[in-house]
Enzyme design. Structure first.
Site, PDB file in Angstrom:
ATOM      1  N   ASP A  68      -0.036  -4.320  -3.839  1.00 18.89           N
ATOM      2  CA  ASP A  68      -1.243  -3.485  -3.857  1.00 18.89           C
ATOM      3  C   ASP A  68      -0.897  -2.020  -3.559  1.00 18.89           C
ATOM      4  O   ASP A  68      -1.461  -1.382  -2.672  1.00 18.89           O
ATOM      5  CB  ASP A  68      -2.263  -4.016  -2.843  1.00 18.89           C
ATOM      6  CG  ASP A  68      -3.656  -4.177  -3.459  1.00 18.89           C
ATOM      7  OD1 ASP A  68      -3.783  -4.112  -4.696  1.00 18.89           O
ATOM      8  OD2 ASP A  68      -4.615  -4.391  -2.695  1.00 18.89           O
TER       9      ASP A  68
ATOM     10  N   SER B  80       0.831  -1.196   0.000  1.00 13.38           N
ATOM     11  CA  SER B  80       0.000   0.000   0.000  1.00 13.38           C
ATOM     12  C   SER B  80       0.874   1.258   0.000  1.00 13.38           C
ATOM     13  O   SER B  80       1.604   1.502  -0.956  1.00 13.38           O
ATOM     14  CB  SER B  80      -0.972  -0.044   1.182  1.00 13.38           C
ATOM     15  OG  SER B  80      -2.007   0.895   1.010  1.00 13.38           O
TER      16      SER B  80
ATOM     17  N   HIS C 207      -7.680  -5.701  -0.366  1.00 11.70           N
ATOM     18  CA  HIS C 207      -6.450  -4.994   0.014  1.00 11.70           C
ATOM     19  C   HIS C 207      -5.816  -5.606   1.258  1.00 11.70           C
ATOM     20  O   HIS C 207      -4.600  -5.604   1.427  1.00 11.70           O
ATOM     21  CB  HIS C 207      -6.785  -3.518   0.243  1.00 11.70           C
ATOM     22  CG  HIS C 207      -5.589  -2.617   0.299  1.00 11.70           C
ATOM     23  ND1 HIS C 207      -4.607  -2.614  -0.663  1.00 11.70           N
ATOM     24  CD2 HIS C 207      -5.218  -1.678   1.217  1.00 11.70           C
ATOM     25  CE1 HIS C 207      -3.691  -1.711  -0.363  1.00 11.70           C
ATOM     26  NE2 HIS C 207      -4.037  -1.138   0.773  1.00 11.70           N
TER      27      HIS C 207
END
Length: 431
Positions: free
Chosen positions: A298, A275, A353
């Protein structure tokens, strides 16, 4: 903030709002006792090496380096496995991150996650048959150094030394450093090295929320630059340790750091993150050529300057979830496509996620899907695909002589649970 994919916010907020009444608090207690059943837990690493872990802080100030180190270790019956969440202040940080009541949310977190252990032996003696390649790992927004232990422990079991950095840019839900008594009393005094452990006073640093009316990009852009610098600093500290230079750990651990002398292959170094940590990988590659390649899990690309993309010269592997990505974010990843440098992207079907942090293994199926900590795919299958694809990519671009190339097909999305590239439609004009 969850709109940017950060997992902690949704976890607490939905449970908190559900559990505000007394009957539901009681129900939560009964429910979370069931959540502690034996089939939940962070999966053990699958590689040939036992895994040890320890914490390192050098120097003791907020400008120092702080990371959890995972490494191949000697098997020992005496070593214990550390708590997944190191202490209650991290629960407080998660509550503050969510802007909710600390008392109730700490109770919820403790019920749900307080009993879990890291799948590694604390301060176990280092052991390796050869020099270890190095991975520097960067956590997501609102996370901290221990929340990706399944990934980091797996890398260590396969022969890597992994430093999971805890960032001090106020993007972690909580972290800490130390002041000496004199520094605390008078901040204008020059900083000194603290030789006595008992002279240090722990200072907590919590997540810094956006102010009302504040633009987000300047803050996140400043943070991603600091995060990359902290990854580079962690690598510098490992380089010092590898050289045999005496180091002073501000933390009281039993690990013998001298055993790491000449243990690392510093020609084979990768950056990895999830992330916000995925964006940190890109920034770190741009700033430091010692990183030979990057793995972005991600990735949230928003914090990066457009000027960064053409300056990155190393191979990058984007491993995405199916449910998180959107066209604007993918278009920024595609700005890194190159005809001469390998840039790969795959998407794991049925993932969300939160399929990358450890949370996905620590809740039952019902609450996991309610909180979007689990997707439709078995989380163990998802993380196994991600780890195997990562190892294959690292072998290819670090020049390793392992058997990780048996999973080369995964790099190109060749598996029933993978999509080559992305499931998101991106117009060419947006790139």
């Amino acid at each position: 903030m969850f709109s940017h994919g950060e997992f902690v916010q949704l976890v607490v907020k939905r449970i908190y709002e559900w559990a505000r009444t007394e009957p539901r608090r009681y129900a939560l207690g009964l429910f979370t006792m069931g959540n502690s059943c034996s089939n939940l837990g962070i999966p053990p690493a699958k590689g040939p090496n036992a895994v040890g872990c320890t914490d390192f802080m050098m120097d003791h100030t907020a400008q120092g380096s702080f990371f959890r180190l995972y490494y191949p270790c000697q098997e020992t019956e005496k070593a214990e496995k550390p708590d997944w969440v190191p202490c209650r202040e991290y629960f407080s940080g998660l509550a503050d991150f969510m802007k909710i009541n600390r008392t109730l949310s700490e109770r919820i977190f403790n019920h749900l996650f307080g009993s879990f252990k890291i799948p590694a032996y604390l301060d176990a003696p280092f052991k390796s048959n050869g020099k270890c390649p190095v991975v520097i790992f960067s956590h997501g927004l609102g996370a901290f150094r221990t929340l990706y232990s399944a990934i980091c422990a797996e890398m260590a079991s396969q022969g890597f030394i992994v430093a999971s950095v805890e960032h001090r840019d106020q993007s972690a839900s909580a972290t800490y450093y130390f002041n000496t008594e004199s520094e605390r009393a008078n901040e204008n005094l020059p900083k000194m090295s603290a030789s006595a452990q008992d002279s240090l006073v722990k200072e907590w640093m919590y997540y810094r929320a956006l102010q009302h009316g504040e633009s987000e990009f300047p803050l996140r852009n400043k943070q991603v630059k600091q995060r990359a610098d902290e990854c580079i600093l962690a690598l510098d500290k490992l380089t010092e340790i590898n050289s045999g230079r005496a180091v002073q750990n501000a933390l009281q651990t039993k690990f013998d750091w001298t055993t790491l002398e000449n243990s690392m292959d510093l020609c084979r170094i990768a950056a990895m993150g999830h992330s916000f940590g995925g964006a940190t990988v890109i920034e770190a590659l741009c700033k430091e050529v010692k990183f030979k390649c990057g793995i972005a899990l991600d990735a949230w690309m928003f914090p990066l300057d457009d000027e960064t993309f053409p300056r990155v010269k190393q191979p990058i592997f984007f491993i995405n979830s199916e449910k998180f990505q959107w066209a604007g974010n993918i278009s920024r990843m595609k700005k890194l496509e190159s005809a001469v440098i390998q840039r790969k992207m795959i998407t794991i079907r049925g993932t969300v996620h939160q399929s990358f942090p450890d949370f996905t293994f620590l809740t039952g199926n019902w609450i996991g899907k309610l909180m979007k900590l689990k997707g439709e795919i078995d989380p163990h299958i998802a993380i196994d695909l991600s780890n195997k694809a990562t190892l294959a990519f690292l072998q290819r671009h670090l020049g390793l002589e392992n058997d990780f190339n048996q999973w080369d097909a995964l790099i190109d999305g060749q598996d029933e649970n993978l999509i080559q590239g992305t499931n998101v439609t991106v117009l060419q004009s947006a790139i």
